[in-house]
Design a protein around this motif. Structure first.
Motif, PDB file in Angstrom:
ATOM      1  N   LEU A 170       0.808  -1.213   0.000  1.00 25.30           N
ATOM      2  CA  LEU A 170       0.000   0.000   0.000  1.00 25.30           C
ATOM      3  C   LEU A 170       0.848   1.272   0.000  1.00 25.30           C
ATOM      4  O   LEU A 170       0.392   2.325  -0.443  1.00 25.30           O
ATOM      5  CB  LEU A 170      -0.932  -0.001   1.215  1.00 25.30           C
ATOM      6  N   GLY A 171       2.080   1.187   0.480  1.00 26.96           N
ATOM      7  CA  GLY A 171       2.951   2.358   0.461  1.00 26.96           C
ATOM      8  C   GLY A 171       3.261   2.847  -0.935  1.00 26.96           C
ATOM      9  O   GLY A 171       3.706   3.992  -1.118  1.00 26.96           O
ATOM     10  N   ASP A 172       3.030   1.984  -1.946  1.00 28.63           N
ATOM     11  CA  ASP A 172       3.329   2.351  -3.333  1.00 28.63           C
ATOM     12  C   ASP A 172       2.098   2.858  -4.087  1.00 28.63           C
ATOM     13  O   ASP A 172       2.184   3.104  -5.294  1.00 28.63           O
ATOM     14  CB  ASP A 172       3.913   1.148  -4.082  1.00 28.63           C
ATOM     15  N   LEU A 173       0.958   3.017  -3.403  1.00 26.33           N
ATOM     16  CA  LEU A 173      -0.231   3.441  -4.145  1.00 26.33           C
ATOM     17  C   LEU A 173      -0.043   4.849  -4.699  1.00 26.33           C
ATOM     18  O   LEU A 173       0.655   5.687  -4.118  1.00 26.33           O
ATOM     19  CB  LEU A 173      -1.480   3.342  -3.289  1.00 26.33           C
ATOM     20  N   SER A 174      -0.675   5.103  -5.835  1.00 24.78           N
ATOM     21  CA  SER A 174      -0.465   6.373  -6.546  1.00 24.78           C
ATOM     22  C   SER A 174      -1.727   7.189  -6.751  1.00 24.78           C
ATOM     23  O   SER A 174      -1.683   8.251  -7.374  1.00 24.78           O
ATOM     24  CB  SER A 174       0.175   6.091  -7.911  1.00 24.78           C
ATOM     25  N   CYS A 175      -2.855   6.705  -6.257  1.00 21.96           N
ATOM     26  CA  CYS A 175      -4.101   7.456  -6.391  1.00 21.96           C
ATOM     27  C   CYS A 175      -3.922   8.840  -5.745  1.00 21.96           C
ATOM     28  O   CYS A 175      -3.480   8.951  -4.595  1.00 21.96           O
ATOM     29  CB  CYS A 175      -5.235   6.698  -5.719  1.00 21.96           C
ATOM     30  N   GLU A 176      -4.270   9.892  -6.486  1.00 20.43           N
ATOM     31  CA  GLU A 176      -3.988  11.258  -6.062  1.00 20.43           C
ATOM     32  C   GLU A 176      -5.209  11.928  -5.437  1.00 20.43           C
ATOM     33  O   GLU A 176      -6.339  11.668  -5.829  1.00 20.43           O
ATOM     34  CB  GLU A 176      -3.564  12.114  -7.254  1.00 20.43           C
ATOM     35  N   ALA A 177      -4.941  12.818  -4.477  1.00 22.41           N
ATOM     36  CA  ALA A 177      -5.971  13.667  -3.885  1.00 22.41           C
ATOM     37  C   ALA A 177      -5.456  15.101  -3.904  1.00 22.41           C
ATOM     38  O   ALA A 177      -4.492  15.434  -3.210  1.00 22.41           O
ATOM     39  CB  ALA A 177      -6.281  13.218  -2.469  1.00 22.41           C
ATOM     40  N   ILE A 178      -6.087  15.943  -4.691  1.00 27.13           N
ATOM     41  CA  ILE A 178      -5.635  17.330  -4.863  1.00 27.13           C
ATOM     42  C   ILE A 178      -6.584  18.251  -4.104  1.00 27.13           C
ATOM     43  O   ILE A 178      -7.797  18.226  -4.345  1.00 27.13           O
ATOM     44  CB  ILE A 178      -5.603  17.711  -6.357  1.00 27.13           C
ATOM     45  N   PRO A 179      -6.063  19.021  -3.138  1.00 29.05           N
ATOM     46  CA  PRO A 179      -6.931  19.868  -2.307  1.00 29.05           C
ATOM     47  C   PRO A 179      -7.817  20.787  -3.140  1.00 29.05           C
ATOM     48  O   PRO A 179      -7.373  21.426  -4.088  1.00 29.05           O
ATOM     49  CB  PRO A 179      -5.937  20.672  -1.470  1.00 29.05           C
ATOM     50  N   ALA A 180      -9.113  20.839  -2.754  1.00 28.68           N
ATOM     51  CA  ALA A 180     -10.075  21.730  -3.411  1.00 28.68           C
ATOM     52  C   ALA A 180     -10.760  22.637  -2.395  1.00 28.68           C
ATOM     53  O   ALA A 180     -11.736  23.306  -2.727  1.00 28.68           O
ATOM     54  CB  ALA A 180     -11.116  20.907  -4.170  1.00 28.68           C
ATOM     55  N   GLY A 181     -10.255  22.622  -1.138  1.00 31.69           N
ATOM     56  CA  GLY A 181     -10.773  23.508  -0.117  1.00 31.69           C
ATOM     57  C   GLY A 181     -11.721  22.851   0.859  1.00 31.69           C
ATOM     58  O   GLY A 181     -12.572  22.042   0.478  1.00 31.69           O
ATOM     59  N   GLU A 182     -11.562  23.202   2.168  1.00 32.24           N
ATOM     60  CA  GLU A 182     -12.474  22.791   3.237  1.00 32.24           C
ATOM     61  C   GLU A 182     -12.686  21.274   3.316  1.00 32.24           C
ATOM     62  O   GLU A 182     -13.822  20.795   3.384  1.00 32.24           O
ATOM     63  CB  GLU A 182     -13.826  23.501   3.091  1.00 32.24           C
ATOM     64  N   VAL A 184     -12.249  19.033   1.110  1.00 38.20           N
ATOM     65  CA  VAL A 184     -12.668  18.411  -0.141  1.00 38.20           C
ATOM     66  C   VAL A 184     -11.457  18.278  -1.059  1.00 38.20           C
ATOM     67  O   VAL A 184     -10.614  19.180  -1.136  1.00 38.20           O
ATOM     68  CB  VAL A 184     -13.772  19.239  -0.833  1.00 38.20           C
ATOM     69  N   TYR A 185     -11.356  17.147  -1.764  1.00 40.20           N
ATOM     70  CA  TYR A 185     -10.202  16.872  -2.626  1.00 40.20           C
ATOM     71  C   TYR A 185     -10.696  16.302  -3.955  1.00 40.20           C
ATOM     72  O   TYR A 185     -11.704  15.589  -4.006  1.00 40.20           O
ATOM     73  CB  TYR A 185      -9.257  15.861  -1.961  1.00 40.20           C
ATOM     74  N   ARG A 186      -9.945  16.625  -5.012  1.00 42.57           N
ATOM     75  CA  ARG A 186     -10.211  16.013  -6.317  1.00 42.57           C
ATOM     76  C   ARG A 186      -9.399  14.718  -6.400  1.00 42.57           C
ATOM     77  O   ARG A 186      -8.179  14.733  -6.241  1.00 42.57           O
ATOM     78  CB  ARG A 186      -9.841  16.965  -7.455  1.00 42.57           C
ATOM     79  N   ILE A 187     -10.099  13.624  -6.643  1.00 47.15           N
ATOM     80  CA  ILE A 187      -9.481  12.292  -6.637  1.00 47.15           C
ATOM     81  C   ILE A 187      -9.207  11.863  -8.076  1.00 47.15           C
ATOM     82  O   ILE A 187     -10.084  11.978  -8.949  1.00 47.15           O
ATOM     83  CB  ILE A 187     -10.393  11.258  -5.942  1.00 47.15           C
ATOM     84  N   ARG A 188      -7.986  11.359  -8.299  1.00 44.63           N
ATOM     85  CA  ARG A 188      -7.628  10.816  -9.619  1.00 44.63           C
ATOM     86  C   ARG A 188      -6.845   9.523  -9.434  1.00 44.63           C
ATOM     87  O   ARG A 188      -5.930   9.455  -8.608  1.00 44.63           O
ATOM     88  CB  ARG A 188      -6.768  11.824 -10.399  1.00 44.63           C
ATOM     89  N   GLY A 189      -7.204   8.497 -10.211  1.00 45.18           N
ATOM     90  CA  GLY A 189      -6.463   7.252 -10.162  1.00 45.18           C
ATOM     91  C   GLY A 189      -7.349   6.062 -10.457  1.00 45.18           C
ATOM     92  O   GLY A 189      -8.489   6.201 -10.904  1.00 45.18           O
ATOM     93  N   ARG A 190      -6.798   4.875 -10.191  1.00 41.37           N
ATOM     94  CA  ARG A 190      -7.524   3.625 -10.436  1.00 41.37           C
ATOM     95  C   ARG A 190      -7.411   2.704  -9.222  1.00 41.37           C
ATOM     96  O   ARG A 190      -6.378   2.688  -8.544  1.00 41.37           O
ATOM     97  CB  ARG A 190      -6.975   2.903 -11.672  1.00 41.37           C
TER      98      ARG A 190
END
Length: 594
Positions: A170-182, A184-190
């Protein structure tokens, strides 16, 4: 006669007799008297709603249609009924809309549901785990929005951990969370191999998803946890949250529940909501993961139990062959009369009922954490941590062997779809992979759990086991088995010490090279402990019991004798191999394989 998938007398024996003394320190007598009502309700629901769909769900498998996963039409009504009846909320405190049932009793209900229809049981179990995680770590807004529909069975909960390139690492996971405020995050990945990741039996799917916030530290220290719904809240309603099911996997068994691959954020419009603290997601997720590991262990024990019940019924009714030395013109006997068939049935009981008891023991330690305080609670926490990988893996690995023996009892018929053991065997195989493979559990046990706090968890377990040994030594019939288990425990302690020293000499890779053997040896000792506990109470009660009750207790004692005669001796060979201190698997090079 309807097929029996579980023996309720066995569960009641464990809860009301074997674990009764320990339970009295945690629960009131009034609470314990209500347990039979809960078990009866669970059995009635399993018998009437789950078990009739056992084969049908295996053959009418989930499929992807226009971006939506279609499952058996009974799943939606089943989930809503389980919500209405309180099964999904059963483990939550009453102040959070639950029933506050103890973990040990919940594990017993899991055994009933999973033995009736493992695939069907998983949907509600996942939702229960997701709800408990949100209830523990979520803010009030998340609790208020997500808990009611999850607990009602209208929404599905999942664990979304695994990625194709990372797997168990799990330390190698690459799914991204980009801050969108308060928060909330934009999630990208598989994500891959996500159970119940999407289906048309519910209105929404709520993923408890691990991802890495942009700029977070590498490895496990940079993982955060998010609530990522299929449909997200917006303007008082729900809107699509940019999650796509890219495929569902066609499996060997466990076919009634879908396992899917998910793609998040292809339109850069997938939002996730932070749960807990940034970069502390894995520690929070371990609540759901450890609970799921015990559920996998109980699921494996339950499938082995159902297969054993099928084999038992068949061997009693199938007539073939004659006793050795009997006339060739004499009547054939039921095949259960043959010694080798009895051996196979005893193998199945020794494994299934021993594994079930070990998971319930873990449930008792879980319950102690909510009742005891201070050092007593700390000790129970260490014991629970120590035994979780053992309970999961023993049931999973030995369950495969157990169900294989069930098939053997049927002969050629067992290999065919006409009888349920063929499906049980396929359903069983995933358990050694689910929630961390056996190798992962082994490295966790040897590399972390037994070495914590200078070996304190193993010393605490040894104390628990030796308390049982002292009781068994007072019974002349059990004293020899107590002596054998004491020797095995001593050998395990010695092996652990030698391996600990070798870790300093040869390094972590050599130390953990045969961790799976250590896990197997550990399992043999702990299940032996559970069988000796059962035999103590069986012997105590057999003298006053009559008829079927007397046969039940005598049967328990005889299965214990079998375990100590046929299973425990394997422990010595495993420990001998481990103490040899030769990392043979490391010395063989990749190019040696052809």
């Amino acid at each position: 006669m309807a097929e029996r998938f579980i023996h309720m007398q066995h569960l009641r024996f464990l809860l009301r007799e074997v674990f009764a003394e320990e339970s009295k320190n945690l629960f009131s007598e009034k609470d314990m008297k209500s347990w039979d009502l809960v078990l009866n309700a669970a059995y009635d629901f399993a018998k009437t709603a789950l078990h009739p769909l056992f084969s049908e769900m295996d053959r009418e498998t989930p499929h992807l249609e226009n971006g939506t996963v279609r499952v058996h039409p009974a799943i939606g009504p089943l989930l809503r009924q389980m919500g209405k009846d309180g099964w999904i909320s059963a483990g939550l405190p009453q102040k959070q809309g639950g029933e506050g049932l103890p973990s040990m009793l919940l594990h017993a209900c899991t055994a009933i549901f999973a033995s009736a229809n493992y695939s069907a049981s998983v949907y509600s179990a996942l939702s229960m785990g997701a709800a408990r995680l949100i209830a523990t770590y979520g803010c009030e807004a998340l609790k208020d929005f997500y808990l009611p529909p999850l607990l009602a069975g209208r929404w599905q909960g999942t664990m979304a951990l695994t990625e194709a390139e990372a797997g168990s690492s799990l330390g190698d996971l690459s799914c991204e969370a980009i801050p969108a405020g308060e928060g909330v995050y934009r999630i990208r990945g598989r994500k891959v191999f996500i159970s119940a990741a999407d289906h048309d039996g519910v209105e929404n799917v709520v993923h408890l998803m691990l991802a890495r916030i942009d700029g977070a530290p590498p490895g496990v220290k940079g993982i955060s946890l998010f609530v990522v719904p299929k449909f997200r809240p917006e303007l008082g309603g729900l809107r699509d949250n940019d999650i796509t099911v890219t495929q569902i996997f066609h499996k060997m068994g466990y076919r009634g529940a879908p396992i899917a691959e998910l793609s998040m954020g292809e339109k850069n419009d997938c939002l996730g909501y932070l749960i807990g603290m940034e970069n502390r997601g894995l520690s929070a997720m371990f609540q759901m993961m450890n609970g799921a590991r015990l559920e996998v262990g109980m699921g494996a024990a339950a499938i082995a139990t159902a297969a054993y019940q099928a084999a038992l019924e068949y061997t009693k009714s199938r007539k073939q062959g004659r006793r050795m030395g009997a006339s060739s013109i004499s009547e054939p006997v039921a095949i259960i009369e043959h010694a080798d068939v009895k051996r196979m049935l005893l193998d199945q009981r020794a494994i299934a009922e021993g594994a079930m008891a070990l998971v319930l023991q873990c449930g008792l330690y879980e319950d102690a954490l909510h009742t005891l305080t201070g050092e007593a609670a700390r000790e129970r926490h260490l014991l629970l941590d120590l035994l979780t990988p053992v309970a999961k893996s023993y049931a999973a690995e030995q369950g495969i062997f157990s169900v294989s023996q069930s098939i053997q009892c049927f002969g050629g018929y067992g290999y065919c779809e006409d009888f349920p053991v063929e499906q049980h065997f396929r359903d069983m195989r995933i358990h050694a992979i689910h929630e961390g493979t056996t190798g992962i559990q082994a490295m966790d046990l040897l590399g972390r759990k037994v070495m914590m706090e200078k070996g304190l968890p193993l010393r605490l377990l040894a104390k628990e086991i030796r308390t049982t040994l002292q009781k068994a030594e007072q019974d002349e019939a059990l004293a020899p088995m107590a002596k054998n288990l004491e020797q095995a425990l001593h050998t395990l302690e010695k092996t652990t010490g030698i391996l600990g020293l070798w870790a300093l000499e040869a390094g972590a890779e050599a130390f953990l090279a045969d961790a799976t053997l250590y896990l197997e040896a550990f399992g043999l000792v702990t299940v032996g402990w559970q069988w000796l506990k059962q035999a103590i109470f069986a012997r105590k009660n057999s003298g006053t019991a009559r008829g079927a009750a007397a046969s039940f207790y005598e049967g328990k004692t005889n299965v214990c004798r079998y375990y100590f005669a046929y299973h425990l001796p394997k422990h010595a060979a495993l420990c001998h191999r481990l103490m040899t201190k030769e990392a043979l698997t490391l010395s063989i090079q990749t190019e040696h394989f052809s």
